[in-house]
Design a protein around this motif. Structure first.
Motif, PDB file in Angstrom:
ATOM      1  N   GLY A   1       1.404   1.757  -3.495  1.00  0.00           N
ATOM      2  CA  GLY A   1       0.162   1.781  -4.260  1.00  0.00           C
ATOM      3  C   GLY A   1      -0.106   0.583  -5.148  1.00  0.00           C
TER       4      GLY A   1
ATOM      5  N   THR B   1      -3.012  -1.416  -9.434  1.00  0.00           N
ATOM      6  CA  THR B   1      -3.247  -0.182  -8.692  1.00  0.00           C
ATOM      7  C   THR B   1      -4.745   0.115  -8.716  1.00  0.00           C
TER       8      THR B   1
ATOM      9  N   PRO C   1       0.807  -1.230   0.000  1.00  0.00           N
ATOM     10  CA  PRO C   1       0.000   0.000   0.000  1.00  0.00           C
ATOM     11  C   PRO C   1       0.835   1.273   0.000  1.00  0.00           C
TER      12      PRO C   1
END
Length: 246
Positions: free
Chosen positions: A78, A156, A75
């Motif tokens: 991304g 993503t 995360p």
């Protein structure tokens, strides 16, 4: 955008987008697809796309509501190859259970999930259904290559069309409406729903009075709940989108 309010129930009010105007302009500004022009959509289809209504649905036959999305991977940069989707209706679990083909056909109604595969337990290959708030949850993955040497395929939010709603951590996926190619962003769904409700109040006051009467209308509680929630979600979402796409 217009609303056909000649109906006795809020669920059957039809909303129709136009080719020009503020609605498609805002959709373009936040880089998402708007409702297809000249395709009427009933509120019974738009209402379940709102995270505010997950606990208080307008009708009891919801099968493809908005889903809460949690990525699992990297995360901080991304990208991810694994995610969890929550809020799947319990009826989906009851109907399809451990049938991965039927479950995947259902998930394919969400454009963001069409290229994913279901995560299954080994060695039995079962689906890991779990209780998740007002519904059920499942794990999905993105992989490339051919079995048995399939590799993680990092994605993503932009790749998939995952929507961020009130904040960057408020991630959602929605079904396509009509002939849309992508899921309808919940903010646009909320816009359409609120337009329909305001049109009812303005042009059909007698019908509106019956709809919001908690002693006479089965829709009154859902309408009251949404209007109360909207007082906070509209400014919060608008602020997030303005700061994200400025």
């Amino acid at each position: 955008m217009t609303a056909n309010t000649n109906t006795a129930t809020a669920a059957e009010v039809l909303v129709t987008a136009t080719k020009s105007g503020l609605f498609p302009a805002v959709a373009s500004a936040i880089d998402v697809e708007a409702l297809v022009p000249n395709e009427p959509v009933a509120l019974r289809e738009l209402w379940p796309l709102l995270p505010e209504t997950v606990d208080v649905p307008l009708t009891d036959d919801v099968m493809v509501p908005v889903l809460l999305f949690f990525q699992d991977g990297w995360p901080e940069i991304g990208t991810f190859a694994h995610a969890e989707v929550n809020w799947l209706p319990r009826r989906v679990h009851d109907l399809f259970g451990q049938d991965p083909v039927r479950v995947k056909e259902h998930l394919d109604r969400y454009p963001a999930l069409r290229d994913s595969v279901l995560h299954v337990s080994q060695p039995m290959g079962g689906l890991g259904w779990r209780n998740a708030g007002p519904g059920m949850g499942l794990s999905v993955e993105w992989r490339s290559g051919s079995p048995p040497l399939m590799l993680a395929d990092n994605k993503t939010f932009s790749d998939l069309g995952v929507a961020c709603y009130r904040s960057a951590d408020d991630s959602l996926v929605t079904p396509a409406i009509g002939s849309m190619a992508t899921g309808l962003h919940p903010f646009l769904a909320l816009w359409a729903v609120l337009l329909a409700l305001s049109s009812l109040a303005r042009y059909q006051p007698a019908t509106w009075s019956k709809m919001i009467d908690v002693d006479r209308s089965p829709e009154a509680n859902a309408i009251e709940h949404l209007l109360e929630e909207a007082t906070t979600s509209v400014p919060a979402t608008a602020l997030h989108l303005l700061t994200t796409f400025r």
